[in-house]
Design a protein around this motif. Structure first.
Motif, PDB file in Angstrom:
ATOM      1  N   HIS A  65       0.829  -1.199   0.000  1.00 20.39           N
ATOM      2  CA  HIS A  65       0.000   0.000   0.000  1.00 20.39           C
ATOM      3  C   HIS A  65       0.870   1.257   0.000  1.00 20.39           C
ATOM      4  CE1 HIS A  65      -3.721  -2.184   1.854  1.00 20.39           C
ATOM      5  NE2 HIS A  65      -3.719  -2.211   0.540  1.00 20.39           N
ATOM      6  N   SER A  66       0.406   2.295  -0.665  1.00 19.24           N
ATOM      7  CA  SER A  66       1.080   3.583  -0.612  1.00 19.24           C
ATOM      8  C   SER A  66       0.546   4.375   0.573  1.00 19.24           C
ATOM      9  CB  SER A  66       0.841   4.367  -1.903  1.00 19.24           C
ATOM     10  OG  SER A  66       1.473   3.727  -2.992  1.00 19.24           O
ATOM     11  N   VAL A  67       1.418   5.105   1.241  1.00 20.27           N
ATOM     12  CA  VAL A  67       1.008   5.908   2.389  1.00 20.27           C
ATOM     13  C   VAL A  67       1.562   7.312   2.229  1.00 20.27           C
ATOM     14  CG1 VAL A  67       0.783   3.985   4.012  1.00 20.27           C
ATOM     15  CG2 VAL A  67       3.006   5.081   3.703  1.00 20.27           C
ATOM     16  N   ASN A  68       0.996   8.236   2.980  1.00 22.08           N
ATOM     17  CA  ASN A  68       1.390   9.641   2.866  1.00 22.08           C
ATOM     18  C   ASN A  68       2.346  10.108   3.950  1.00 22.08           C
ATOM     19  OD1 ASN A  68      -0.390   9.856   0.662  1.00 22.08           O
ATOM     20  ND2 ASN A  68      -2.114  10.207   2.041  1.00 22.08           N
ATOM     21  N   ASN A  69       2.422   9.350   5.056  1.00 19.50           N
ATOM     22  CA  ASN A  69       3.273   9.774   6.162  1.00 19.50           C
ATOM     23  C   ASN A  69       3.634   8.596   7.045  1.00 19.50           C
ATOM     24  OD1 ASN A  69       1.012   9.441   8.099  1.00 19.50           O
ATOM     25  ND2 ASN A  69       0.163  11.218   7.007  1.00 19.50           N
ATOM     26  N   ALA A  70       4.496   8.861   8.030  1.00 14.58           N
ATOM     27  CA  ALA A  70       4.994   7.803   8.913  1.00 14.58           C
ATOM     28  C   ALA A  70       3.897   7.227   9.794  1.00 14.58           C
ATOM     29  CB  ALA A  70       6.137   8.340   9.775  1.00 14.58           C
ATOM     30  N   VAL A  71       2.911   8.033  10.165  1.00 15.15           N
ATOM     31  CA  VAL A  71       1.813   7.535  11.002  1.00 15.15           C
ATOM     32  C   VAL A  71       1.013   6.493  10.234  1.00 15.15           C
ATOM     33  CG1 VAL A  71      -0.292   8.164  12.237  1.00 15.15           C
ATOM     34  CG2 VAL A  71       1.680   9.697  12.299  1.00 15.15           C
ATOM     35  N   GLN A  72       0.665   6.793   8.986  1.00 14.84           N
ATOM     36  CA  GLN A  72      -0.066   5.831   8.158  1.00 14.84           C
ATOM     37  C   GLN A  72       0.758   4.564   7.950  1.00 14.84           C
ATOM     38  OE1 GLN A  72      -1.245   7.693   4.493  1.00 14.84           O
ATOM     39  NE2 GLN A  72      -2.867   8.910   5.450  1.00 14.84           N
ATOM     40  N   ARG A  73       2.073   4.746   7.786  1.00 16.21           N
ATOM     41  CA  ARG A  73       2.935   3.575   7.566  1.00 16.21           C
ATOM     42  C   ARG A  73       2.880   2.610   8.738  1.00 16.21           C
ATOM     43  NH1 ARG A  73       6.474   2.606   4.171  1.00 16.21           N
ATOM     44  NH2 ARG A  73       6.576   4.754   3.473  1.00 16.21           N
ATOM     45  N   ARG A  74       2.967   3.129   9.951  1.00 18.87           N
ATOM     46  CA  ARG A  74       2.948   2.263  11.126  1.00 18.87           C
ATOM     47  C   ARG A  74       1.605   1.565  11.277  1.00 18.87           C
ATOM     48  NH1 ARG A  74       6.443   4.236  16.219  1.00 18.87           N
ATOM     49  NH2 ARG A  74       5.870   2.108  16.770  1.00 18.87           N
ATOM     50  N   ILE A  75       0.523   2.275  10.990  1.00 19.60           N
ATOM     51  CA  ILE A  75      -0.802   1.674  11.071  1.00 19.60           C
ATOM     52  C   ILE A  75      -0.937   0.556  10.049  1.00 19.60           C
ATOM     53  CG2 ILE A  75      -3.281   2.051  10.748  1.00 19.60           C
ATOM     54  CD1 ILE A  75      -2.235   3.294  13.290  1.00 19.60           C
ATOM     55  N   ASP A  76      -0.580   0.840   8.801  1.00 19.49           N
ATOM     56  CA  ASP A  76      -0.735  -0.150   7.731  1.00 19.49           C
ATOM     57  C   ASP A  76       0.080  -1.401   8.008  1.00 19.49           C
ATOM     58  OD1 ASP A  76      -1.806  -0.091   4.629  1.00 19.49           O
ATOM     59  OD2 ASP A  76      -0.069  -1.396   4.911  1.00 19.49           O
ATOM     60  N   ASN A  77       1.327  -1.231   8.442  1.00 22.33           N
ATOM     61  CA  ASN A  77       2.179  -2.396   8.700  1.00 22.33           C
ATOM     62  C   ASN A  77       1.691  -3.189   9.909  1.00 22.33           C
ATOM     63  OD1 ASN A  77       3.998  -2.124   6.541  1.00 22.33           O
ATOM     64  ND2 ASN A  77       5.121  -0.528   7.625  1.00 22.33           N
ATOM     65  N   TRP A  78       1.143  -2.506  10.910  1.00 26.14           N
ATOM     66  CA  TRP A  78       0.582  -3.216  12.066  1.00 26.14           C
ATOM     67  C   TRP A  78      -0.605  -4.065  11.624  1.00 26.14           C
ATOM     68  CZ3 TRP A  78      -3.899  -3.988  14.766  1.00 26.14           C
ATOM     69  CH2 TRP A  78      -3.776  -4.515  16.056  1.00 26.14           C
ATOM     70  N   LEU A  79      -1.481  -3.502  10.822  1.00 22.27           N
ATOM     71  CA  LEU A  79      -2.653  -4.234  10.341  1.00 22.27           C
ATOM     72  C   LEU A  79      -2.243  -5.434   9.488  1.00 22.27           C
ATOM     73  CD1 LEU A  79      -4.918  -1.197   9.386  1.00 22.27           C
ATOM     74  CD2 LEU A  79      -5.242  -2.739  11.336  1.00 22.27           C
ATOM     75  N   TYR A  80      -1.221  -5.235   8.674  1.00 22.36           N
ATOM     76  CA  TYR A  80      -0.748  -6.328   7.812  1.00 22.36           C
ATOM     77  C   TYR A  80      -0.165  -7.472   8.637  1.00 22.36           C
ATOM     78  CZ  TYR A  80       2.333  -8.924   4.689  1.00 22.36           C
ATOM     79  OH  TYR A  80       2.986  -9.922   4.018  1.00 22.36           O
TER      80      TYR A  80
END
Length: 280
Positions: free
Chosen positions: A172-187
């Protein structure tokens, strides 16, 4: 009564260390040397109490007095074997994510309770262990801390700013570090999620940063990004508008900002459990 002598492997087990690391330490310490693929005692090793023992099945091997475990040299051994909890402290992520990351890399697999090592994990030096309760777990040598593949994934999980604009672990593409941490946690926790999910109502609409269909939960990420000062009013207005839409249509949502993103594991695990979803 003569003191009991034990093999190098048994000594490593006695002091809860990796036998490979102990052999390396005894070699660098000048106690043993490998000749024609066989370990031999040096004069230093003999002085420290090492002897040769002949076993009818295993042949000749080096043995040490049990008291050798108190020798100052052995204090230089690495901390290994490292548990998920040990790795969590070193990597500064929750122990839950350590096991999920190792599973994602194919080094361990989930058991009914606990974790089992895979063939790939064994090649990396992992060892299968069992708690007193019977629950299996895996420990690792310190060399795992230097694995490039794991280091790269850790940068993803911790939301490294230098990775902004790059895909997450699931692409997934993300816009910032906060989104990155959320996305990787969910994955890593295997929670089904959508990015930039369109929510449509009769007269209103909104795009959620993340939507978790099984939990019927939205996640919003508000990050202090570079250049925000130039359009702070517009950003705050958009944030309020989206929050009002969520409340108006009774949509469940969780917000994350730079100041609480380090609590992502605690917050999301609790929110999901309230909705009947347990993450391991």
């Amino acid at each position: 009564m003569a003191e009991r002598h034990i093999s190098t492997t048994a000594l490593a087990r006695l002091i809860n260390k990796e036998s490979k690391e102990l052999f390396i330490l005894l070699t660098t310490g000048g106690w043993i040397v490998k000749v024609d693929n066989h370990w031999q005692l040096t004069e230093k090793g003999k002085f420290e109490g090492g002897i040769y023992v002949n076993h009818p099945k295993y042949g000749e091997y080096i043995a040490w007095p049990e008291s050798i475990q108190q020798h100052p040299l052995l204090k230089l051994l690495p901390e290994a074997p490292l548990s998920a909890t040990n790795l969590a402290h070193k990597w500064d992520i929750p122990a839950r994510l350590v096991n999920l990351l190792l599973a994602e890399k194919g080094l361990i697999k989930k058991h009914i309770r606990g974790w089992l090592i895979t063939a790939k994990g064994k090649k990396m030096g992992g060892q299968q262990q069992e708690a007193d309760s019977g629950i299996p777990f895996v420990t690792w040598p310190e060399t795992i801390l230097d694995e490039p593949e794991l280091i790269a994934s850790l940068l993803q999980i911790t939301g490294d700013e230098g990775l902004a604009g790059h895909p997450t672990l699931d692409g997934h593409s993300v816009n910032n570090a906060v989104q990155r941490r959320i996305d990787n946690w969910l994955y890593l926790t295997r929670v089904i999620h959508a990015r930039d999910y369109s929510l449509l109502w009769d007269l209103d609409s909104a795009v959620a940063d993340f939507y978790l269909p099984d939990a019927e939960l939205c996640i919003e990420c508000w990050a202090d990004e570079l250049g925000l000062e130039n359009n702070r009013a517009a950003v705050i207005s958009g944030e309020l508008e989206k929050n009002q839409a969520y409340k108006k249509h009774k949509v469940a949502y969780v917000e994350f900002r730079d100041e609480n993103i380090h609590q992502v594991d605690e917050i999301l695990a609790r929110e999901l459990l309230r909705r009947g979803i347990a993450v391991y």
